[in-house]
Every structure is written in structure tokens, then in C-alpha cells.
Enzyme design. Structure first.
Site, PDB file in Angstrom:
ATOM      1  N   TYR A  73       0.836  -1.202   0.000  1.00 39.42           N
ATOM      2  CA  TYR A  73       0.000   0.000   0.000  1.00 39.42           C
ATOM      3  C   TYR A  73       0.868   1.249   0.000  1.00 39.42           C
ATOM      4  O   TYR A  73       0.559   2.234  -0.679  1.00 39.42           O
ATOM      5  CB  TYR A  73      -0.943   0.023   1.220  1.00 39.42           C
ATOM      6  CG  TYR A  73      -1.943   1.155   1.108  1.00 39.42           C
ATOM      7  CD1 TYR A  73      -3.144   0.977   0.434  1.00 39.42           C
ATOM      8  CD2 TYR A  73      -1.657   2.422   1.626  1.00 39.42           C
ATOM      9  CE1 TYR A  73      -4.042   2.014   0.280  1.00 39.42           C
ATOM     10  CE2 TYR A  73      -2.546   3.472   1.470  1.00 39.42           C
ATOM     11  CZ  TYR A  73      -3.742   3.261   0.803  1.00 39.42           C
ATOM     12  OH  TYR A  73      -4.617   4.296   0.645  1.00 39.42           O
ATOM     13  N   PHE A 125      -7.440  21.334 -24.857  1.00 34.77           N
ATOM     14  CA  PHE A 125      -7.693  19.904 -24.947  1.00 34.77           C
ATOM     15  C   PHE A 125      -8.922  19.620 -24.088  1.00 34.77           C
ATOM     16  O   PHE A 125      -9.132  20.253 -23.059  1.00 34.77           O
ATOM     17  CB  PHE A 125      -6.498  19.033 -24.529  1.00 34.77           C
ATOM     18  CG  PHE A 125      -6.850  17.583 -24.727  1.00 34.77           C
ATOM     19  CD1 PHE A 125      -6.994  17.065 -26.007  1.00 34.77           C
ATOM     20  CD2 PHE A 125      -7.142  16.764 -23.657  1.00 34.77           C
ATOM     21  CE1 PHE A 125      -7.412  15.755 -26.204  1.00 34.77           C
ATOM     22  CE2 PHE A 125      -7.556  15.447 -23.854  1.00 34.77           C
ATOM     23  CZ  PHE A 125      -7.694  14.938 -25.129  1.00 34.77           C
ATOM     24  N   THR A 126      -9.712  18.636 -24.511  1.00 39.76           N
ATOM     25  CA  THR A 126     -11.037  18.413 -23.910  1.00 39.76           C
ATOM     26  C   THR A 126     -10.997  18.276 -22.379  1.00 39.76           C
ATOM     27  O   THR A 126     -11.628  19.056 -21.666  1.00 39.76           O
ATOM     28  CB  THR A 126     -11.682  17.162 -24.535  1.00 39.76           C
ATOM     29  OG1 THR A 126     -10.768  16.073 -24.416  1.00 39.76           O
ATOM     30  CG2 THR A 126     -11.979  17.393 -26.018  1.00 39.76           C
ATOM     31  N   ASP A 216       1.856  20.273 -20.542  1.00 40.89           N
ATOM     32  CA  ASP A 216       1.137  19.018 -20.759  1.00 40.89           C
ATOM     33  C   ASP A 216       2.112  18.150 -21.537  1.00 40.89           C
ATOM     34  O   ASP A 216       2.279  18.293 -22.754  1.00 40.89           O
ATOM     35  CB  ASP A 216      -0.170  19.239 -21.520  1.00 40.89           C
ATOM     36  CG  ASP A 216      -0.929  17.919 -21.705  1.00 40.89           C
ATOM     37  OD1 ASP A 216      -0.290  16.854 -21.619  1.00 40.89           O
ATOM     38  OD2 ASP A 216      -2.146  17.956 -21.944  1.00 40.89           O
ATOM     39  N   LYS A 259       0.218   7.546 -23.409  1.00 39.23           N
ATOM     40  CA  LYS A 259       0.651   7.849 -24.777  1.00 39.23           C
ATOM     41  C   LYS A 259       2.158   7.559 -24.906  1.00 39.23           C
ATOM     42  O   LYS A 259       2.557   6.420 -24.974  1.00 39.23           O
ATOM     43  CB  LYS A 259       0.342   9.316 -25.112  1.00 39.23           C
ATOM     44  CG  LYS A 259      -1.129   9.565 -25.441  1.00 39.23           C
ATOM     45  CD  LYS A 259      -1.985   9.758 -24.237  1.00 39.23           C
ATOM     46  CE  LYS A 259      -3.332  10.364 -24.536  1.00 39.23           C
ATOM     47  NZ  LYS A 259      -4.202  10.399 -23.344  1.00 39.23           N
ATOM     48  N   ARG A 383     -12.895  14.986 -34.219  1.00 40.64           N
ATOM     49  CA  ARG A 383     -12.206  16.067 -33.519  1.00 40.64           C
ATOM     50  C   ARG A 383     -12.642  17.377 -34.168  1.00 40.64           C
ATOM     51  O   ARG A 383     -11.936  17.998 -34.935  1.00 40.64           O
ATOM     52  CB  ARG A 383     -10.686  15.912 -33.604  1.00 40.64           C
ATOM     53  CG  ARG A 383     -10.127  14.729 -32.863  1.00 40.64           C
ATOM     54  CD  ARG A 383      -9.892  14.889 -31.385  1.00 40.64           C
ATOM     55  NE  ARG A 383     -10.998  14.738 -30.479  1.00 40.64           N
ATOM     56  CZ  ARG A 383     -10.890  14.385 -29.195  1.00 40.64           C
ATOM     57  NH1 ARG A 383      -9.720  14.088 -28.690  1.00 40.64           N
ATOM     58  NH2 ARG A 383     -11.931  14.335 -28.415  1.00 40.64           N
ATOM     59  N   PHE A 450     -18.691  14.326 -26.521  1.00 45.38           N
ATOM     60  CA  PHE A 450     -18.298  13.440 -27.625  1.00 45.38           C
ATOM     61  C   PHE A 450     -18.181  11.977 -27.202  1.00 45.38           C
ATOM     62  O   PHE A 450     -18.360  11.077 -28.003  1.00 45.38           O
ATOM     63  CB  PHE A 450     -16.975  13.912 -28.246  1.00 45.38           C
ATOM     64  CG  PHE A 450     -15.845  14.013 -27.251  1.00 45.38           C
ATOM     65  CD1 PHE A 450     -15.691  15.150 -26.487  1.00 45.38           C
ATOM     66  CD2 PHE A 450     -14.958  12.967 -27.077  1.00 45.38           C
ATOM     67  CE1 PHE A 450     -14.653  15.251 -25.561  1.00 45.38           C
ATOM     68  CE2 PHE A 450     -13.923  13.055 -26.159  1.00 45.38           C
ATOM     69  CZ  PHE A 450     -13.779  14.197 -25.390  1.00 45.38           C
TER      70      PHE A 450
HETATM   71  N1  F0G Z   1      -3.698  15.911 -22.440  1.00 44.43           N
HETATM   72  C1  F0G Z   1      -3.659  15.536 -23.728  1.00 44.43           C
HETATM   73  C2  F0G Z   1      -2.901  16.363 -24.716  1.00 44.43           C
HETATM   74  C3  F0G Z   1      -4.321  14.366 -24.131  1.00 44.43           C
HETATM   75  O1  F0G Z   1      -4.270  14.008 -25.402  1.00 44.43           O
HETATM   76  C4  F0G Z   1      -5.030  13.596 -23.170  1.00 44.43           C
HETATM   77  C5  F0G Z   1      -5.772  12.418 -23.566  1.00 44.43           C
HETATM   78  C6  F0G Z   1      -5.055  14.048 -21.846  1.00 44.43           C
HETATM   79  C7  F0G Z   1      -4.362  15.199 -21.526  1.00 44.43           C
HETATM   80  C8  F0G Z   1      -5.815  13.327 -20.777  1.00 44.43           C
HETATM   81  O2  F0G Z   1      -5.181  12.143 -20.445  1.00 44.43           O
HETATM   82  O3  F0G Z   1      -6.769  10.345 -21.130  1.00 44.43           O
HETATM   83  O4  F0G Z   1      -4.887   9.885 -19.577  1.00 44.43           O
HETATM   84  O5  F0G Z   1      -6.818  11.203 -18.809  1.00 44.43           O
HETATM   85  N2  F0G Z   1      -6.037  12.148 -24.755  1.00 44.43           N
HETATM   86  C9  F0G Z   1      -6.727  10.968 -25.233  1.00 44.43           C
HETATM   87  C10 F0G Z   1      -6.858  11.058 -26.721  1.00 44.43           C
HETATM   88  C11 F0G Z   1      -8.011  10.672 -24.544  1.00 44.43           C
HETATM   89  O6  F0G Z   1      -7.491  10.147 -27.289  1.00 44.43           O
HETATM   90  O7  F0G Z   1      -6.340  11.988 -27.338  1.00 44.43           O
HETATM   91  P1  F0G Z   1      -5.962  10.828 -19.969  1.00 44.43           P
END
Ligand code: F0G
Length: 476
Positions: A73, A125-126, A216, A259, A383, A450
Site C-alpha cells: 500500500y 484539450f477536452t 502538458d 501515450k 475532432r 463526444f
Molecule cells: N492531455 C492531452 C494532450 C491528451 O491528449 C489527453 C488524452 C489528456 C491530456 C488526458 O489524459 O486520457 O490519460 O486522462 N487524450 C486521449 C486522446 C483521450 O485520445 O487523445 P488521460
């Protein structure tokens, strides 16, 4: 001397069979999924280019590392291995592991944002913007204008516009800006990199106003490769060196390790400031888990530590980007409108130009992802306007300049033949774009719509008419 081809710097040891489906099966599947590729079952997908996130193949060393998981833990050995890797390759002082990138974004936004603040960044970014807004901030895009033009060939379309940044600071005041969010290989712009020179200049401006820069770093390794390939004076440097230098101009980072870092789950927050890091360690216990695991198993942290070291190897990154470029060049040669230059993690097709007969209100990119799936079982991601959502002030749909579909390439997963099959399907659709039918919402979720939205085609016969029907439609 003629340069020779690259090939993958690995051979395949384990295979996962793919299921081929018939067109009738795919029509049923996409209809059941509300014409949203996020709602398809993966077993109904042939080539899955939805995302490069968490979809990479791990190496034999990473799998071996999984067996060395220390599932304590507190104080797991794997946490310390991860800390060593992050120190060595990213260079930040404090590491707070999180279950994935948005876990780190959540912590960072809550830690630094006060209601009414403004967070500048190079394109939204979303998930990042959603967390900034949930914490009470407004996101302001300060990316250079060429990022919004799919045809502009500039090598560093992710760069921040320094004049836009300075104007914003003058207008709202540095005290209203808790940090600047600097994204590497800007996702929504088509994986477009930032230059080292731009990172350096942004750092200087922000520093003179006392504004921290938060990276980021999700695709910072791919960004380092583009710097090495495209920026004057950088060709002789290693990815490792360039990555360290990018990070050295920033005060911390959020990272989705799903990624570049070659794992299926994981992320982290890094901070150089001792006091903020202390608070982050306090907060991570509430939302993710103890500060030495942050929602991850020991084995996940071990795989991440090994993945980080593999990610910066020149052979790896060259083959990774090389495969993306291979697909992009096939499409470009056939006249398919794609975002140029080819970016890091996928090929972004300009759906607005691809489907000029579908108005933006009928979501051409959403329709194209559904039609591509029906044609060949290839799964892509929208996108464009659906991803961008509604204006928080007016609640109106935002129609961003870019209306794209993303063919995202998982790392170390597919072969060149898979890229050929994908290109053939996209090119076939491009030869008869009038076959694709626009869509409308039947269900619209409140957050990050989305992911779970549902649609229906505007005409009864599905989202992809056959050629004869499309011809008849045109004549009539
Ligand atoms: N920042 C960027 C630039 C991203 O592309 C993503 C995720 C995140 C933050 C968030 O990270 O998914 O680990 O919580 N991108 C994915 C995509 C979902 O398909 O582009 P996460």
C-alpha cells in the site's frame, strides 16, 4: 547515397487475432452505437484508430517488469523506480502519480485555480479545459493562427503566439493567471509540435510576470523528435537531451503516460515548487490514492518506469513517427485533404473539405467517422464541433475552425499492411464523398459530450449510402 527504409525496431512475439465483420454487421453495430464510434464494442472493430491512448503494445521487458510489482500500500519499490525514471528523463523535482492524465489535471486545476481566473494555452484539450472550467477558470487560446489552418505547412504549428500572450496578460493582469498550460504536440491541432525556441520565449515572458508554466507533457517525447528533425541546430542532439531541455523551461507537468510512456494505464503530476507539491500530495490521497501509488498498482508503475526509458530511444521514435508519416503520405498522394504537416500521433483528415455537401450543423466529422467504420471496420475519432462542445456563456454550439477526424496510430501495434488497408478505405470514401450523410443529436451529455453522445443520420438509409443511391440522390 540513397537512404534506406526504416523498419520497426522489434519483432512480434505475441499476436492478438482480429475479427473481420461484414458490412451488414457493421451497419447494425454503428446504429446500435448511436453513430458514435466511442460506443462501439471493440470486438466489432477491425483496425482500431480511435486513440493512441492506453492502446500501445508493451515490450517483453515491460511485461517482465509487471511480475516485479511490489503491491505494498505504501512505499512500493516500483514507485521509487518510477521516480528515478521521471527525474532522469523529465527532470522535475516532485512526482505525484495519478491513475491517468486527467487525474493530474484535476489536482493541478484544484490546486492553482481560483474562480474567475484565466488559463492561457496553445489550443484547448477536452479534459484539460473541462478541469480548468470546473475549478472556475476560463481557458483562453493563445496558439498561433496557423494552427487553425489545416493547409498551412509551418513546421511548428503548436507554437504560442507571444503577442497574443502578452496582450492577454496586459488585459486581465498576471494576478488572474494562475499558470499557462503549454501542450506538446498539440492534439486538437493535429499533433503539431512546439519549437524549443518558442518554449524558451514563453518561459521568459511568463517568468517576467511571475506566471508558472505547466507543461502538458503527454506527447513531449514525440515533440522532442520533431524538434530534432525540424529545428535548426537541433539535429545532433538526443531525444533525451531535448526532452530535458523542454521540461527545464517549465515549473511542472501533467502527463498521461498512456501515450508516449508506452503503458495501458497511468499518469503523473510533477512540480518543482515544494509547497505546491506538499499540497498536491495531500490532495492526491483524497482523489487518487496514497502519494506513492496514486491509483496505480505497483506493476503499473514498473511498466511505466521501463516504458519511459524505451520511449526516448531514437529507433523507437523514428519508427513510430515514420509509421504515421507513411499513412499520411498515402492519403496525401491520393488527394485526401489532411492536416499538414503530418503530426505526431495520427493523421487528421479535414472532414469539412472532404464532405463539402454536409454543413457544419450536420457534423461532417462525426458522419465521416461513422461512414468509415461502415465501409471497412476502421474506427476513427471525431475532432471537431462535437468535441469542442458548447460555449459556457451562451450555451451555443461552438464550431471551431478545424472539423477533423483523427486516425490515431497506437504505438507498436499495427503493421504497414494495416496502414494500407486504412488508406484504401479513406480513399474509396473520398472518391464518392456524396455517399456520406450528415447526422443530428438524439442524446447530448452535459460533460465531454463526444464520449457518450448519440446521433441519427438525417436520411433514412444510414450514414453511408451505396454509390447507386448516392448518384440517384444527386440527380434527384
Ligand atoms: N492531455 C492531452 C494532450 C491528451 O491528449 C489527453 C488524452 C489528456 C491530456 C488526458 O489524459 O486520457 O490519460 O486522462 N487524450 C486521449 C486522446 C483521450 O485520445 O487523445 P488521460
Amino acid at each position: 547515397m540513397k537512404t534506406r527504409s526504416w523498419a520497426e525496431p522489434f519483432k512480434i512475439k505475441v499476436v492478438e487475432p482480429l475479427r473481420m465483420t461484414t458490412r451488414a454487421e457493421r451497419e447494425r453495430a454503428i446504429s446500435a452505437a448511436g453513430f458514435n464510434t466511442f460506443l462501439l464494442r471493440s470486438e466489432d472493430v477491425y483496425i482500431d484508430l480511435l486513440t493512441d491512448s492506453g492502446t500501445s503494445a508493451m515490450s517483453d521487458r515491460q511485461w517482465a517488469g509487471m511480475m516485479l510489482g511490489d503491491e505494498a500500500y505504501a512505499g512500493s519499490a516500483n514507485y521509487y523506480h518510477l521516480e528515478d525514471a521521471v527525474h532522469r528523463f523529465y527532470g522535475y523535482k516532485h512526482l505525484i502519480p495519478t491513475h491517468q492524465g486527467r487525474g493530474a489535471e484535476h489536482l493541478l486545476s484544484r490546486l492553482l485555480i481560483e474562480p474567475g481566473d484565466v488559463v492561457p494555452g496553445n489550443m484547448y484539450f477536452t479534459t484539460t479545459r473541462a478541469h480548468q472550467e470546473l475549478a472556475g477558470a476560463r481557458f483562453v487560446d493563445v496558439i498561433r493562427d496557423e494552427a487553425h489552418d489545416p493547409a498551412d505547412p509551418s513546421p511548428f504549428k503548436g507554437n504560442i503566439d507571444l503577442a497574443k500572450l502578452s496582450t492577454l496578460i496586459d488585459r486581465v493582469g498576471a494576478e488572474r493567471i494562475p499558470y499557462l498550460c503549454l501542450q506538446c504536440c498539440v492534439n486538437m491541432a493535429g499533433g503539431q509540435p512546439v519549437s524549443l525556441a518558442n518554449v524558451r520565449e514563453v518561459h521568459a515572458i511568463c517568468r517576467s510576470h511571475g506566471i508558472p508554466v505547466m507543461l502538458d507533457a503527454t506527447r513531449a517525447v514525440e515533440n522532442a523528435y520533431f524538434i530534432q528533425q525540424r529545428e535548426p541546430g537541433q539535429a545532433g542532439r538526443s531525444i533525451e537531451e531535448i526532452l530535458r531541455e523542454i521540461c527545464s523551461y517549465t515549473d511542472g507537468c501533467t502527463n498521461s503516460a498512456k501515450k508516449d510512456c508506452l503503458v495501458n494505464i497511468g499518469g503523473f503530476l510533477c512540480l518543482n515548487d515544494d509547497a505546491v507539491a506538499e499540497e498536491a500530495r495531500n490532495m492526491v490521497v483524497l482523489f487518487e490514492g496514497l502519494h506513492t501509488y496514486g491509483g496505480l498498482a505497483g506493476r503499473d508503475m514498473e511498466a511505466m518506469a521501463i516504458g519511459i526509458a524505451e520511449s526516448v530511444q531514437q529507433d523507437h521514435i523514428r519508427a513510430r513517427i515514420g509509421q504515421v508519416e507513411y499513412l499520411g503520405e498515402l492519403l496525401q498522394r491520393a488527394g485526401v485533404p489532411i492536416v499538414r504537416p503530418i503530426g505526431g500521433h495520427g493523421i487528421f483528415v479535414d472532414a469539412a473539405r472532404f464532405l463539402p455537401h454536409i454543413p457544419r450543423e450536420q457534423f461532417p466529422a462525426q458522419a465521416l467517422t461513422a461512414a468509415l467504420y461502415v465501409d471497412s471496420g476502421v474506427r476513427a475519432m471525431e475532432r471537431g464541433a462535437i468535441s469542442c462542445g458548447r460555449d459556457p456563456d451562451t450555451d451555443e454550439n461552438i464550431y471551431p475552425p478545424l472539423e477533423l477526424i483523427r486516425l490515431t496510430i497506437p504505438r507498436r501495434v499495427y503493421t504497414q499492411a494495416h496502414m494500407d488497408v486504412t488508406a484504401e478505405s479513406v480513399i474509396a470514401l473520398h472518391e464518392h464523398p456524396e455517399r456520406v450523410v450528415g447526422v443530428r443529436f438524439t442524446h447530448e451529455p452535459r460533460y465531454l459530450r463526444f464520449f457518450q453522445a448519440r446521433f441519427e443520420p438525417l436520411e433514412g438509409q444510414g450514414v453511408l449510402r451505396d454509390v447507386a443511391l448516392a448518384d440517384a440522390g444527386q440527380e434527384g
